[in-house]
Write a protein that holds these residues in place. Structure first.
Motif, short mmCIF file in Angstrom:
data_model
loop_
_atom_site.label_atom_id
_atom_site.label_comp_id
_atom_site.label_asym_id
_atom_site.label_seq_id
_atom_site.Cartn_x
_atom_site.Cartn_y
_atom_site.Cartn_z
N UNK A 1 0.86 -1.18 0.00
CA UNK A 1 0.00 0.00 0.00
C UNK A 1 0.89 1.22 0.00
N UNK A 2 0.30 2.38 0.15
CA UNK A 2 1.05 3.61 -0.09
C UNK A 2 2.27 3.76 0.82
N UNK A 3 2.18 3.32 2.07
CA UNK A 3 3.32 3.46 2.98
C UNK A 3 4.39 2.42 2.69
N UNK A 4 4.00 1.17 2.50
CA UNK A 4 4.99 0.11 2.25
C UNK A 4 5.58 0.21 0.85
N UNK A 5 4.90 0.92 -0.06
CA UNK A 5 5.43 1.04 -1.42
C UNK A 5 6.72 1.86 -1.47
N UNK A 6 6.96 2.68 -0.45
CA UNK A 6 8.16 3.51 -0.42
C UNK A 6 9.41 2.73 -0.04
N UNK A 7 9.22 1.56 0.55
CA UNK A 7 10.35 0.87 1.17
C UNK A 7 11.34 0.36 0.13
N UNK A 8 10.86 -0.07 -1.03
CA UNK A 8 11.78 -0.54 -2.06
C UNK A 8 12.69 0.60 -2.51
N UNK B 1 11.10 2.09 15.24
CA UNK B 1 9.73 2.37 14.80
C UNK B 1 8.77 1.24 15.17
N UNK B 2 9.33 0.05 15.36
CA UNK B 2 8.47 -1.08 15.74
C UNK B 2 7.94 -0.94 17.16
N UNK B 3 8.48 0.03 17.91
CA UNK B 3 7.97 0.31 19.25
C UNK B 3 6.72 1.18 19.22
N UNK B 4 6.36 1.66 18.02
CA UNK B 4 5.19 2.53 17.87
C UNK B 4 3.93 1.67 17.90
N UNK B 5 3.55 1.25 19.09
CA UNK B 5 2.46 0.29 19.27
C UNK B 5 1.16 0.79 18.67
N UNK C 1 0.46 1.44 15.60
CA UNK C 1 0.56 2.21 14.36
C UNK C 1 1.32 1.38 13.34
N UNK C 2 0.59 0.70 12.47
CA UNK C 2 1.18 -0.29 11.59
C UNK C 2 2.12 0.34 10.57
N UNK C 3 1.90 1.57 10.18
CA UNK C 3 2.80 2.23 9.23
C UNK C 3 4.21 2.28 9.79
N UNK C 4 4.35 2.68 11.05
CA UNK C 4 5.67 2.71 11.69
C UNK C 4 6.22 1.30 11.86
N UNK C 5 5.39 0.38 12.30
CA UNK C 5 5.85 -0.99 12.56
C UNK C 5 6.32 -1.64 11.27
N UNK C 6 5.55 -1.50 10.18
CA UNK C 6 5.95 -2.08 8.90
C UNK C 6 7.24 -1.45 8.40
N UNK C 7 7.34 -0.13 8.49
CA UNK C 7 8.55 0.54 8.02
C UNK C 7 9.78 0.09 8.81
N UNK C 8 9.64 0.03 10.13
CA UNK C 8 10.75 -0.39 10.97
C UNK C 8 11.21 -1.79 10.63
N UNK C 9 10.27 -2.71 10.51
CA UNK C 9 10.59 -4.11 10.23
C UNK C 9 11.18 -4.31 8.83
N UNK C 10 10.52 -3.73 7.83
CA UNK C 10 10.91 -3.99 6.44
C UNK C 10 12.21 -3.28 6.07
N UNK C 11 12.42 -2.06 6.55
CA UNK C 11 13.67 -1.36 6.22
C UNK C 11 14.84 -2.02 6.94
N UNK C 12 14.64 -2.42 8.19
CA UNK C 12 15.69 -3.14 8.91
C UNK C 12 16.05 -4.42 8.17
N UNK C 13 15.05 -5.16 7.72
CA UNK C 13 15.29 -6.39 6.96
C UNK C 13 16.02 -6.10 5.66
N UNK C 14 15.57 -5.07 4.94
CA UNK C 14 16.19 -4.72 3.66
C UNK C 14 17.66 -4.36 3.83
N UNK C 15 17.99 -3.63 4.90
CA UNK C 15 19.37 -3.24 5.12
C UNK C 15 20.26 -4.45 5.42
#
Length: 777
Positions: free
Chosen positions: A665-672, A729-733, A735-749
Motif C-alpha cells: 500500500x502507499x506506505x509500504x510502497x516507499x520501502x523498495x 519504529x516497531x515500538x510505535x504500538x 501504528x502499523x505504518x511505523x511498525x511495517x517501516x521499521x521491520x521492512x527497512x531493517x530487513x532490507x538493510x
C-alpha cells in the motif's frame, strides 16, 4: 581533491563559521514545520475517481466527516436520557466554528425532517421538535421514523438500539487532531455507565494519524541513541560516537529547514524521514571515520616521532582524498534514487523524495567541508583510543567469516544464499496490493474497535459515491432518471458489503406518498417531471433550503448516490466498482453520465497508481544506479554486479510482505525505494576499496581481506545501525505504518549488506571483472 581538502583545513575557521550560519538559517526555518495530514497529498489528482471526488467535495461537501454512535446498555434509543445526549452532542457540534452547520444529520438535527401529508397537502417538520418525555410522544416519534424509512439504518439501527450523529467539518487549518480533540471533548460529558459512545469517520482517522506521527518526537532521539550506541560498539571511541551523529543531525536540520522553506508540513510518510536521513548520513560518515583511523595508525606507525597534530591533518587529508570520491558517487546514487520519486503523482511521496534527497546531499556537503575542518581542530586520538578502535571485536570476527566463505567457498555461497533469497522471494506470490485505512491502525486500537461496532450495528462507516450527471438543468427531476437511480440503489443494496444507500429518490418517493394520504402504495416515483417539481416546491415552503444539499446541486443537474459500505478494502471496492459499471451500462438514459469516486473509492485509485508507479519507480532507481556505477567504473558489468544486493533486498522484501500478510500500500510502497537508495552504498564502497587494495598489493588474498576488514566491516555495522535506528519504529504500538517501516527497512538493510559481503564478492572473484582487477601490481 588533495588541493581542495588542503584549503578546507587551511580555512577551517571560515568553514566552521559558514556552516554555523547556514545551520542557524535552517533552524529558523523549522518554525514553519508541523505535522498535518493532508489527504489530498496522498491522492493521484488526475485519476478519474479523484477528479470525481473533488467534484463531490465542491458541490456536495462530504469530505471531513465524523460518525458518532450512541447505544444504551439496556433497551432501545427511545429513552429520554439517550435522546438528550444526542441533542447535547448535536447542538455542541452545530455551535462549533469547526463544523459545517447545514450538514449535520442526527435524530435531533434541523436537517432531519418528518415528511407527511394531510388534507391540506404536504407537511415538513423536524423529526424531533423537543425531547419526548411521555409514552405517547415516544410512540409518535417511532411512527414518524417508520413513516420515513430513509432514516432506518442511517441514523437509527434496524433493532432501534443504536443511533448515529453524522457531522461534516470544515477542512482544518491546524490539522485534523483539532477536530478529533474537539469531538472527544464534546462526547466526554455524555459518557456514563449506561451509554456506549463510538467514534469513527475520516476526520477521526486522520487526527489519529497525526497523533501517531507525532511519536517521532520521542522515536527520533531513541533512534539517535541506538545508532550512536552501535557506532560506539563498533569503534569504541568518543569520536565514533559523536562525529557521525553531528553530521547526521546537521543533515536532518538542513533538510528539515528546506521543508520548512517550502511550507510543506510533516505527514505520516515524511515524518519518518529524519530517521532515514540520520541513518544514511551517519553511515557515510562512518566510512570516512573508519578510513581516518586507518590512515592515522599507518602514519603514526611509519613515523612515530612525528607531531600528532600534523599526523592528524595528514590523516584527514588522506582519508577524505581516498574515500571522498567514493562517497560522492554513493551519495549521488542514493540522492538521485530518492529524487526520482518526484515522478510520482502523489504529492506526499514527491515531498518525501525531495526531503530525503536533500538530506543526503546535505550529509555529503558536511562531510566534505565541515567535518574535515572540525576534525583538524580536534585533539588527535591517543594511544588508548587507537588501541580500542583497533582491537578485535565481534564485527571483525563476523567480517572475517564473510571474507573466508566468499573467498574460499563461493559455490556454497551461491547455493545457500541464492536458495535462501529465492525461497524468501517466493513469498511475493501472496503479496496483495490493498489499500485500507483500517490496515494502518492496530486491531486493538479504540478507533478500530469503535469503527467495528458501528459497522456491526449500522449500515457502514465507509462511503461509496456515484454522481449522476444530466445534460441540462432539472435533468434529475426526470422520472426516467429517478427510476434509473432507484434501480442502481436496489442493485447496490443487494451487495453483502453494503448496508444502505441514500439519494434524493427516497425523499421524492416519500413526498409522493404524503401527497396521496400517506398510502404506502404511493411510495414510488411520480410519472411526471412537473409533478416532481411541484413536490419539491411544496417541500421548500416548509423545509429548510439546505435540506437536500447532500443529494442534489442547486440546478438539479447532478445528484449524488451514497452507499454505506462495511469495509474500505481497495480489493473489495475495486470489484464492486467493476460490477456496478457493468450494471449501469444500459440502465440509464443515454444522455446521463455516471461518475464514481470519493469516499473510500480513493483507495482504489491509489491501488491503480501504486501498481503502475511502483514498478516504474523501481525500474527507474535501478536504471539510475546502473548508469551511474557503470559510468564511474567504466564497465556495464560493474553496474550489473552492484545491482545484485539491491535486487536481493527488493525481492526478499516483497517476499516477506507476502509471507507475513503485509499489504503493498502507499506506505509500504516507499520501502523498495529506500532499500535501493541506501543499499547501493555498500557495493560501491566495497568495489572502490577492493580495487584500491588490489592495485597497491601483490598478494591478492591479503588485498581482498584488507578491503573486507575496512569497507566490508563498515558496511556491516552501518547496516546494523540503520536497521537498529529504523527498528525503533516497531515500538510505535498500534501504528502499523511505523511498525511495517521499521521491520521492512531493517530487513532490507541486513539483506543488502549480507548480500554485499557474500554474493557480490563471490561474483567478483568468479568473474574477475577488469574494473576491479585490471591495474593490479
Amino acid at each position: 581533491m588533495v588541493n581542495y581538502i588542503s584549503k578546507i583545513i587551511k580555512h577551517r575557521n571560515i568553514v566552521l563559521i559558514m556552516t554555523t550560519i547556514i545551520t542557524l538559517f535552517f533552524i529558523y526555518q523549522l518554525k514553519s514545520l508541523n505535522i498535518i495530514i493532508d489527504p489530498d497529498s496522498v491522492l493521484p489528482q488526475t485519476h478519474p475517481m479523484i477528479v470525481t471526488q473533488n467534484l463531490i467535495e465542491k458541490i456536495f461537501g462530504n469530505k471531513v466527516t465524523v460518525v458518532i454512535g450512541i447505544r444504551p446498555q439496556n433497551g432501545t434509543i427511545f429513552q429520554k436520557n439517550v435522546l438528550q445526549k444526542v441533542q447535547n452532542i448535536t447542538n455542541k457540534i452545530q455551535n462549533s466554528p469547526l463544523s459545517v452547520r447545514t450538514n449535520i444529520t442526527s435524530l435531533t438535527s434541523k436537517k432531519t425532517k418528518n415528511i407527511e401529508g394531510n388534507s391540506e397537502g404536504m407537511i415538513v417538520k423536524p423529526l424531533i421538535h423537543k425531547i419526548p418525555t411521555k409514552d405517547s410522544e415516544f410512540i409518535e416519534l417511532k411512527k414518524a421514523i417508520d413513516n420515513n424509512p430513509v432514516y432506518k439504518n442511517l441514523i437509527i439501527s434496524n433493532d432501534e438500539k443504536t443511533t448515529l450523529i453524522i457531522a461534516e467539518f470544515k477542512f482544518p487549518k491546524n490539522g485534523f487532531l483539532e477536530i478529533k480533540n474537539f469531538v472527544e471533548e464534546t462526547v466526554q460529558p455524555e459518557r456514563d455507565e449506561n451509554i456506549q459512545i463510538y467514534l469513527s469517520g475520516m476526520a477521526m482517522y486522520l487526527g489519529l494519524l497525526e497523533k501517531y506521527s507525532s511519536r517521532m518526537i520521542f522515536l527520533f532521539p531513541l533512534s539517535l541513541f541506538i545508532i550512536g550506541l552501535i557506532h560506539y560498539e563498533a569503534f569504541r571511541t568518543k569520536q565514533a560516537l559523536i562525529l557521525p551523529l553531528v553530521t547526521a543531525l546537521l543533515a536532518v536540520v538542513w533538510s528539515a529547514g528546506l521543508l520548512g522553506m517550502m511550507h510543506e508540513p510533516f505527514d505520516v510518510f515524511n515524518a519518518c524521514t529524519p530517521i532515514l536521513i540520520l541513518a544514511i548520513a551517519a553511515g557515510h560518515a562512518v566510512q570516512i571515520l573508519k578510513r581516518y583511523y586507518e590512515e592515522y595508525s599507518k602514519i603514526k606507525n611509519d613515523k612515530p616521532n612525528k607531531d600528532p597534530r600534523e599526523i592528524n591533518n595528514i590523516a584527514v587529508l588522506n582519508s577524505l582524498s581516498k574515500v571522498g570520491p567514493t562517497m560522492f558517487v554513493a551519495c549521488s546514487v542514493a540522492a538521485l534514487g530518492f529524487f526520482s520519486l518526484t515522478i510520482f503523482e502523489l504529492r506526499s511521496i514527491r515531498t518525501f523524495g525531495i526531503f530525503t534527497g536533500a538530506g543526503i546531499i546535505s550529509a555529503l556537503i558536511l562531510e566534505m567541508t565541515f567535518i574535515p575542518a572540525l576534525r583538524s581542530l580536534l585533539k588527535p586520538p591517543g594511544e588508548r583510543e587507537l588501541s580500542r578502535e583497533g582491537s578485535i571485536s565481534i564485527w571483525d570476527n563476523a567480517t572475517e567469516w564473510f571474507y573466508k566463505i566468499s573467498m574460499f567457498h563461493r559455490k556454497s555461497v551461491f547455493y545457500f544464499v541464492g536458495t535462501l533469497i529465492l525461497i524468501l522471494s517466493l513469498g511475493g506470490y501472496w503479496l496483495k496490493v490493498d489499500n485500507s485505512q483500517k490496515h494502518d491502525i492496530g486491531k486493538n486500537d479504540q478507533f478500530i474497535l469503535d469503527d467495528k461496532k458501528i459497522n456491526e450495528y449500522m449500515a457502514g462507516t465507509n462511503l461509496f459515491y456515484a454522481v449522476i450527471e444530466g445534460p441540462t438543468q432539472d435533468s434529475i427531476k426526470r422520472p426516467d432518471v429517478l427510476v434509473a437511480i432507484d434501480n442502481l440503489q436496489n442493485y447496490l443494496n443487494k451487495n453483502e458489503n453494503i448496508g444502505k444507500t441514500i439519494s434524493i429518490v427516497e425523499f421524492i418517493k416519500k413526498m409522493n406518498q404524503s401527497m396521496n394520504n400517506n398510502n404506502l402504495k404511493y411510495f414510488n416515483i411520480p410519472t411526471s417531471q412537473d409533478l416532481v417539481a411541484q413536490y419539491l416546491f411544496l417541500y421548500s415552503n416548509s423545509g429548510d433550503p439546505g435540506d437536500f444539499d447532500s443529494y442534489v446541486d442547486n440546478d438539479y443537474k447532478r445528484a449524488l448516490v451514497t452507499a454505506f459500505v462495511k469495509t474500505d478494502s481497495s480489493l473489495v471496492l475495486a470489484d464492486l466498482v467493476k460490477n456496478v459499471k457493468k450494471f449501469v451500462a444500459d440502465k440509464f438514459p443515454k444522455d446521463i453520465k455516471i461518475l464514481f469516486g470519493g469516499g473510500s473509492l480513493s483507495t482504489v485509485a491509489i491501488n491503480e497508481i501504486i501498481v503502475h508507479d511502483k514498478i516504474l519507480n523501481i525500474l527507474q532507481i535501478i536504471t539510475t544506479v546502473f548508469l551511474i556505477t557503470s559510468l564511474v567504473f567504466r564497465s556495464f558489468l560493474a553496474g550489473f554486479l552492484i545491482l545484485v544486493p539491491l535486487l536481493a533486498a527488493v525481492f526478499v522484501n516483497f517476499g516477506i510482505m507476502g509471507l507475513f500478510g503485509i499489504p503493498l500500500e502507499i506506505s509500504t510502497s516507499l520501502i523498495s525505494a529506500m532499500a535501493v537508495g541506501i543499499g547501493a552504498d555498500y557495493g560501491i564502497y566495497m568495489s572502490f576499496r577492493m580495487r584500491e587494495e588490489l592495485r597497491n598489493s601483490i598478494d591478492e588474498s591479503t588485498a581482498i581481506k584488507k578491503a573486507f576488514m575496512s569497507a566490508g566491516k563498515a558496511a556491516l555495522f552501518v547496516s546494523s545501525a540503520v536497521a537498529g535506528g529504523f527498528g525503533v519504529l516497531m515500538l510505535s504500538y498500534g501504528f502499523m505504518i511505523h511498525i511495517w517501516m521499521g521491520f521492512l527497512i531493517a530487513t532490507a538493510m541486513l539483506v543488502s549488506s549480507i548480500s554485499t559481503l557474500t554474493i557480490f564478492p563471490s561474483l567478483i572473484f568468479t568473474l574477475r571483472p577488469k574494473f576491479i582487477f585490471e591495474e593490479r601490481k
